[in-house]
Write an enzyme that holds these catalytic residues in place. Structure first.
Site, PDB file in Angstrom:
ATOM      1  N   GLU A 188       0.821  -1.218   0.000  1.00  0.00           N
ATOM      2  CA  GLU A 188       0.000   0.000   0.000  1.00  0.00           C
ATOM      3  C   GLU A 188       0.855   1.268   0.000  1.00  0.00           C
ATOM      4  OE1 GLU A 188      -2.969   0.119   3.059  1.00  0.00           O
ATOM      5  OE2 GLU A 188      -3.626  -1.910   2.707  1.00  0.00           O
ATOM      6  N   GLU A 259      -7.755  -7.673  -0.910  1.00  0.00           N
ATOM      7  CA  GLU A 259      -8.689  -6.755  -0.277  1.00  0.00           C
ATOM      8  C   GLU A 259      -8.818  -6.887   1.223  1.00  0.00           C
ATOM      9  OE1 GLU A 259     -12.750  -7.884  -1.108  1.00  0.00           O
ATOM     10  OE2 GLU A 259     -12.009  -9.886  -1.436  1.00  0.00           O
TER      11      GLU A 259
END
Ligand SMILES: *[C@@H]1O[C@H](CO)[C@@H](O)[C@H](O)[C@H]1NC(C)=O
Ligand SMILES: *[C@@H]1O[C@H](CO)[C@@H](O)[C@H](O)[C@H]1NC(C)=O
Ligand SMILES: *[C@@H]1O[C@H](CO)[C@@H](O)[C@H](O)[C@H]1NC(C)=O
Length: 818
Positions: A188, A259
């Site tokens: 991320e 996810e």
């Protein structure tokens, strides 16, 4: 869908990706490549379902069962992060034992014929203390984490290479015949990259090149990194994946979704925020059809437990308990079963999905048909209704009723085998049964932690030190002490303490005068108290506690904790001469271990409980194989150990807005227990009552099923290989109930064939005038004394039709007992 949109968005930040593939044979591996459609394993395109299970959040004894339940739930693979600070707590000293045994974990995945995705990071976030970074990294001169900084890059490369070479030596990459089909570098980073200016993109390029240079023979991924350099695949994290994912950054890369979804992790003081399985199933199906998705990872599939002090700031000890496998490894229904059905339904469509052409046909304002046609003429359709109301549509001249916000799956373009909003799986109820009580004060001993004063301390500074840099994660605690001389006694002096986190307890001359704490959203706080000071020297001892270190955000190395300003009657004492003590004496002596507990003198428990106290007792383990947890509902805040193993921090006194503790039960893995004479030690920071705790067993005690006569049988009972969907093979709808292994149906709590009111979620279920009087007898005959049973939902089975013109259903709830 039952939650406000904002909350739902919040859950879907980013996470990792994990891949697995169902092995057709026990032989694994081979080449792993990819194209714009999917990963290609041994020359075959694949649609893969994967689930996150983090090895240190359970025990090696639990791994085989967790992995086999994941496989049975229709997953192709397992994903895990790698936890740097667990493996290299001191620079150069590595530990891969017990829960840290990464190779053993991957080999277990391999033994069960699943694929693995290894998210090395080594920055992982993951609600793990310091985002996985060892705290010694903080002290490396000149270091700037996650940037184009030589010191950081040196250590990141050293650790990444170490893990890759361990995997290679154990032959665990698919290219070597092992299960690992993907590896992740960074995590991320797109979310913080801008904060590093030009150092950001150059770091991303370096990280990609460094990783690819390690030659694992399988692809690398970067999640939430739109500019992932070739050949690294950028993957999507977040709620938007089904709707807003911009897609891979090259037409030659597949759409992979790594996810967050089964839930949102919970922190102390917060209510749980649940997400319905209907909503999860809808979004997964949409990603597959609308974004050409070919890989979906559930974060988490099994969350587990943040043992020891491994949770990040304010994170609960229990991690993603509402996932398909709960904290204890029990199957959570209907989540697990509904997703299993979804996986099977999508797999029935693999061929047209992977090799066919896609057409989107509008069936109404908010209704679409996604139709996939394979070269051989095979056709699969997905009918989406994104409206909040039921819709009636005509597709290929056949009428269909679509529930609100749902997708119906038609693997032959004719028959609906699954709808994301129709849960036909059974519901389970979990219950906790107290098995060991601790209510005899004669069985407890206490050790009162000494409150150090300035003269007892050895670290000195003329300023307030940062707690992270001083305690170095060896303890949650740092004592800040100083002396204050008073010419005359003062009955109401104002003590003001400003802290960057997370908790403070103030003692004056050994007496507790106040406590305060921050929250995850705002860890900083000010404690204001009126205190009594005596004439002459006063000892002021401020115990600052962190509840895990921060795990996210740019420039993590600059984050601090602990006291920032201390004032007495408006005088700023921040630059006084302070004396420091890292940790508690009981921690230093390890009095929570069988060996260490003899190093201090324990006393009998008598009278009221006091702050900062250690409690010790022994107990025998409950018989049986059910999972076990300590109910610490009567305690305040601290940590608990069984036979020297920490089961994590507890913080019962920090109540949610509804007034309940965020977590009451604390998991005790079976492998921490022996049959008799187990040592239990509680370290209580506030006040708590150990006499009211209990050791409980956890089991699924009720199963409930609700099946409409018009329902289709579960898709998992269809013949997947031959893909035949004729009416005759579908047969009668069946209600199936499963009690957990080694338990059987002991009582029929409710049974009605007809038009009962209520469903599995309602507390009250009642019969109506349309009710077959034989309902209970039929269910009793089929189920009583059995672990599994199945009842056909047909009037003939119940003797007669209780209301010939009405839609009928069977609703059954049973008690399971071992
Ligand atoms: C998403 O998952 C990551 C784990 O990779 C976690 O650190 C992050 O906090 C999660 N975000 C949300 C909103 O749950
Ligand atoms: C404490 O010392 C620091 C560094 O010398 C200084 O910046 C700060 O103003 C001082 N604070 C007080 C209250 O004297
Ligand atoms: C069921 O019982 C058998 C025999 O007592 C035991 O070996 C097994 O571990 C038990 N299984 C579970 C899941 O409790």
């Amino acid at each position: 869908m039952t939650l406000p949109a904002k909350v739902v968005m919040g859950w879907w930040r980013c996470s990792l990706a994990l891949f697995f593939v169902v092995a057709l044979a026990t032989v694994h591996g081979g080449s792993v490549t990819y194209d714009g459609r999917s990963l290609i394993i041994n020359g075959q395109h694949k649609i893969l379902f994967s689930g996150s299970i983090h090895y240190p959040r359970s025990t090696p004894e639990m791994w085989p069962d967790l992995i086999s339940k994941a496989k049975e739930g229709g997953l192709d693979g397992i994903e895990s992060y790698v936890f740097w600070n667990l493996h290299e707590p001191k620079q150069g000293q590595f530990d891969f034992s017990g829960r840290r045994d990464l190779v053993r974990f991957i080999k277990e995945i391999q033994a069960q014929g699943l694929y693995a995705t290894l998210r090395i990071g080594p920055f992982i976030e993951s609600e793990w203390t310091y985002g996985g970074f060892p705290v010694w990294l903080h002290d490396v001169p000149g270091i700037v984490f996650r940037s184009d900084n030589e010191a950081f890059k040196y250590h990141m490369q050293r650790f990444t290479s170490k893990i890759v070479s361990m995997m290679k030596s154990a032959k665990l990459y698919a290219s070597q015949g092992g299960p690992i089909i993907l590896s992740q570098i960074e995590n991320e980073y797109g979310m913080v990259e801008k904060a590093y200016h030009e150092g950001g993109p150059s770091y991303v390029r370096w990280a990609a090149e460094m990783a690819v240079g390690l030659q694992t023979g399988v692809p690398w991924i970067m999640c939430k990194q739109d500019d992932a350099p070739d050949p690294v695949i950028n993957t999507c994290n977040g709620l938007e994946c089904g709707k807003r994912f911009m897609g891979p950054n090259s037409p030659n890369k597949p759409a992979l979704w790594t996810e967050n979804w089964t839930f949102r992790y919970q922190t102390f003081g917060e209510e749980a925020q649940l997400r319905s399985v209907e909503n999860i199933a809808y979004n997964v199906a949409l990603f597959i059809i609308a974004k050409k998705g070919s890989y979906v990872n559930y974060y988490m599939y099994h969350g587990g437990t943040n043992f020891d002090r491994t949770a990040s700031a304010f994170t609960l000890t229990s991690y993603y308990d509402p996932a398909p496998l709960d904290e204890y490894g029990l199957i959570r229904q209907p989540t697990w079963g509904h997703l299993k059905e979804l996986h099977a339904a999508i797999k029935l469509c693999s061929e047209p999905l992977l090799y066919g052409t896609q057409n989107v046909i509008s069936l109404g304002n908010l209704q679409n048909a996604y139709v996939f046609r394979g070269s051989s003429g095979k056709c699969a359709a997905f009918l989406e209704n994104s409206a909040g109301q039921e819709a009636r549509v005509i597709f290929h001249n056949v009428p269909y009723t679509l529930p609100p916000n749902s997708i119906s799956i038609l693997p032959d373009c004719k028959n609906v085998v699954f709808n994301t909003a129709k849960v036909s799986t059974q519901y389970n109820t979990r219950s906790m049964t107290p098995r060991v009580k601790f209510d005899s004060s004669a069985k407890w001993e206490v050790y009162k932690e000494a409150i150090p004063n300035f003269h007892d301390t050895s670290i000195r500074a003329n300023k307030l030190l940062d707690q992270i840099g001083t305690a170095k994660d060896t303890s949650d605690y740092l004592w800040y002490t100083f002396r204050l001389n008073q010419n005359s006694p003062s009955l109401k002096s104002a003590l003001s303490v400003y802290s960057h986190g997370h908790v403070v307890h103030a003692y004056i001359n050994g007496v507790l005068v106040g406590s305060a704490h921050g929250t995850l959203k705002d860890p900083t706080f000010t404690m204001e108290n009126n205190v009594n000071l005596r004439r002459g020297e006063n000892s002021i001892s401020l115990l600052s506690a962190t509840v895990g270190l921060p795990d996210s955000g740019a420039y993590l190395e600059r984050r601090d904790a602990g006291l920032r300003r201390v004032q007495v009657d408006g005088r700023d004492l921040s630059n006084y001469t302070w004396g420091y003590q890292v940790g508690l004496l009981g921690e230093k002596l390890q009095i929570f271990t069988p060996l260490g507990s003899s190093k201090v003198r324990w006393e009998k428990l008598r009278g009221s409980t006091q702050s900062l106290t250690w409690y010790k007792t022994t107990f025998d383990a409950p018989a049986g194989n059910n999972p076990v947890a300590l109910n610490l509902g009567s305690m305040g805040k601290g940590e608990a150990w069984i036979n020297g193993n920490s089961i994590g921090r507890y913080w019962v006194s920090f109540r949610t807005p509804k007034g309940t503790p965020s977590q009451t039960w604390y998991h005790v893995p079976g492998s921490f227990l022996k049959p008799t004479g187990n040592l239990l030690v509680l370290q209580e920071e506030e006040s708590g009552n150990p006499l009211q705790i209990s050791l409980d067993t956890i089991s699924v005690t009720k199963a409930c099923g609700y099946v409409l006569k018009s329902y289709l049988p579960p898709v998992t009972s269809w013949r997947v290989e031959t893909r035949k969907y004729t009416k005759s093979q579908r047969g009668t709808p069946k209600l199936q109930l499963n009690c957990p292994a080694n338990s059987t149906v002991s009582r029929i709590l409710f049974a009605s064939y007809g038009q009962p009111t209520g469903n599995c979620l309602s507390e009250y279920k009642t019969i109506t005038r349309c009710h077959s009087p034989n309902s209970k007898a039929v269910v009793t005959k089929a189920c009583l004394g059995k672990t599994r049973c199945s009842i056909g939902v047909r009037s003939k089975i119940f003797g007669a039709d209780p209301c010939p013109n009405g839609q009928k259903a069977l609703l059954v709830e049973v008690q399971c007992a071992s």
